[in-house]
Design an enzyme around this catalytic site. Structure first.
Site, PDB file in Angstrom:
ATOM      1  N   HIS A 306       0.814  -1.222   0.000  1.00  0.00           N
ATOM      2  CA  HIS A 306       0.000   0.000   0.000  1.00  0.00           C
ATOM      3  C   HIS A 306       0.844   1.267   0.000  1.00  0.00           C
ATOM      4  O   HIS A 306       0.321   2.367  -0.200  1.00  0.00           O
ATOM      5  CB  HIS A 306      -1.003  -0.002   1.166  1.00  0.00           C
ATOM      6  CG  HIS A 306      -0.406   0.130   2.531  1.00  0.00           C
ATOM      7  ND1 HIS A 306      -0.168  -0.951   3.350  1.00  0.00           N
ATOM      8  CD2 HIS A 306      -0.031   1.218   3.238  1.00  0.00           C
ATOM      9  CE1 HIS A 306       0.327  -0.536   4.499  1.00  0.00           C
ATOM     10  NE2 HIS A 306       0.419   0.775   4.458  1.00  0.00           N
ATOM     11  N   ASP A 336       0.010  -7.631   0.821  1.00  0.00           N
ATOM     12  CA  ASP A 336       0.409  -6.268   1.174  1.00  0.00           C
ATOM     13  C   ASP A 336       1.927  -6.162   1.298  1.00  0.00           C
ATOM     14  O   ASP A 336       2.447  -5.480   2.178  1.00  0.00           O
ATOM     15  CB  ASP A 336      -0.273  -5.793   2.465  1.00  0.00           C
ATOM     16  CG  ASP A 336      -0.102  -4.283   2.670  1.00  0.00           C
ATOM     17  OD1 ASP A 336       0.073  -3.563   1.677  1.00  0.00           O
ATOM     18  OD2 ASP A 336      -0.130  -3.832   3.837  1.00  0.00           O
ATOM     19  N   GLY A 412       3.560   6.938   7.608  1.00  0.00           N
ATOM     20  CA  GLY A 412       4.893   6.842   7.033  1.00  0.00           C
ATOM     21  C   GLY A 412       5.708   5.694   7.589  1.00  0.00           C
ATOM     22  O   GLY A 412       6.731   5.311   7.015  1.00  0.00           O
ATOM     23  N   SER A 414       4.672   2.627   7.728  1.00  0.00           N
ATOM     24  CA  SER A 414       4.349   1.403   6.989  1.00  0.00           C
ATOM     25  C   SER A 414       5.537   0.934   6.164  1.00  0.00           C
ATOM     26  O   SER A 414       6.165   1.719   5.447  1.00  0.00           O
ATOM     27  CB  SER A 414       3.151   1.640   6.068  1.00  0.00           C
ATOM     28  OG  SER A 414       1.969   1.786   6.810  1.00  0.00           O
TER      29      SER A 414
END
Length: 463
Positions: A306, A336, A412, A414
């Site tokens: 993502h 993901d 941020g 992630s």
């Protein structure tokens, strides 16, 4: 599975991440905003940027219970920011005692009493020969002759000083408006004086003004306070090193409870210094910003799908400022996960650790690049709160489990690493559970490294 089905699965995953952690139809799995933080919890205390005197929120002052001197605990006990103002200095030594200034007072740790006292700042300014400066710069009268009080009891002295307030009801009301006026203000040290634009009361720890004319910070008739800590800084009473703000990149964010001991904090600081170069900033137009982990010397970088979705040309920035266009080697909304490649040399790498060895209650460290904490990259500390959390979708069970922990995760983060105290990647920071937009403490979520490893090894051609 078709690409559209994979995207639908990914969106379902984000919603179910919240559902299995805490059922709430109004909850969200990702932050949607990234407002810079003005203050935040650090191990053993709190960090504030509001009184640093610097633009932005990259520097400030921390209050901690470090080295057995509980300034943070005492600050909270005495009323915190609403009563004492924001921290305005680092801790420093004065007359053999540890001190720290806030906007309104200077706290002094007294070990014989086991608590903080407030320094009589105005008295100290007199001893430093700053009464003429106070008169010209702050319209503050000089202290009165107190020799008549030598034979009075303490109660009589207090009664005599309080009598100085009687002709000025507004100033008297302001003086007594705090929960402990004597502790906060000290005793009046001069009669209220007409200084032209204002009636002014000088006390041991503060100055109170009743304005006769309108000024930029007050209307005519209103009363204001000149804060003792700010006065001490303005007059040059504090050591220059004490008023030099701290750089936020040197700090670690943490959850409010529990807190690590100083040895654990020191271990983490040394660990992070070695590991930070292996954590990168990933930017993708349309998707936003995230973080990534350098897996090997060939420039392979692991991140979340993502972070780079719908953008074929992400960029990667290293901690030393070098920036590279990245090639997407793998991007899968079902898991993901995404794998990028950059053409760079002299890379620091991070090994994948064994997430199965984690235990509930164990310390973990999250790293990532976030506009909420302007540092490169930011470091968050917390404990594992749950393991082996699974998600089952209509299309099947996800091929990994999640680690739930209370290390703060911000926009941020992630794609950044979750580390054990041996510096091994035990998780990939992916989401934070919120309720009606408010983050829930202890509900940060990271993909367990053991679920990621088979995918990465297959992609990289490892046995």
């Amino acid at each position: 599975m078709s690409r559209n089905n994979r995207k639908r699965c990914f969106l379902a995953l984000l919603s179910l991440i919240v559902a299995f952690a805490l059922p709430d139809p109004a909850a969200q799995a990702e932050y949607t905003t990234a407002t810079p933080l003005a203050d935040y919890t650090i191990p053993g205390g709190h960090f504030y940027t509001q009184a640093s005197g610097a633009p932005g929120r990259t520097v400030g002052f921390s209050l901690t219970d470090e080295a057995g001197i509980p300034f943070w605990s005492e600050f909270q006990r005495l009323g915190g920011v609403p009563i004492l103002g924001y921290p305005a200095s680092r801790r420093f030594q004065w007359d053999g005692f540890w001190c720290q200034a806030t906007q309104k007072v200077i706290m002094q740790w007294r070990p014989e009493a086991g608590q903080v006292y407030f320094i009589n700042v105005l008295n100290q300014l007199s001893r430093a020969g700053r009464d003429d400066w106070l008169l010209s710069a702050r319209m503050t009268p000089k202290p009165m002759d107190m020799s008549e009080e030598s034979n009075l009891t303490w109660a009589q002295i207090v009664q005599r000083r309080y009598a100085l307030l009687e002709p000025y009801p507004a100033i008297k009301a302001h003086f007594f408006s705090t929960p402990d006026p004597l502790h906060m203000n000290g005793l009046p040290t001069a009669p209220v004086a007409d200084m032209g634009n204002a009636y002014v009361l000088r006390a041991q720890r503060t100055i109170i003004q009743q304005w006769k004319v309108a000024v930029p910070w007050s209307k005519a008739g209103q009363t204001t306070t000149a804060n003792g800590g700010d006065l001490a800084k303005e007059a040059g009473l504090l050591p220059p090193t004490a008023i030099l703000p701290e750089e936020s990149p040197l700090l670690i964010t943490s959850s409010p409870q529990p807190q690590p001991d100083e040895a654990t904090t020191s271990t983490i600081q040394k660990l992070v210094a070695d590991i930070q170069p292996a954590v990168v900033k990933v930017m993708a137009e349309g998707s936003g910003r995230g973080s990534g982990i350098i897996l090997d010397k060939r420039g392979c970088i692991l991140t979340n799908y993502h972070v780079i979705q719908n953008n074929p040309n992400p960029t990667v920035t290293l901690v030393d400022g070098r920036r590279f266009d990245a090639r997407i080697m793998y991007a899968d909304p079902w898991t993901d996960l995404a794998l990028l490649k950059i053409g760079a040399a002299d890379l620091t790498t991070l090994p994948l650790g064994d997430s199965a060895a984690l235990q509930v209650g164990q310390w973990v460290v999250a790293l990532g690049y976030t506009p909420s904490l302007p540092r490169a990259p930011s470091v968050s500390l917390g404990r594992v709160s749950a393991l082996n959390k699974t998600v089952i979708l209509p299309e099947g069970t996800l091929p990994y489990t999640f680690i739930q922990h209370d290390a703060p995760i911000y926009p941020g983060h992630s794609g950044g690493p979750l580390l054990n105290l041996q510096g091994q990647v035990v998780g990939i920071n992916t989401a934070v559970v919120t309720r009606k937009g408010i983050p829930l403490s202890g509900h940060s979520l990271s993909i367990a490294s053991n679920g990621v490893r088979p995918i990465i090894e297959q992609l990289l051609g490892r046995p």
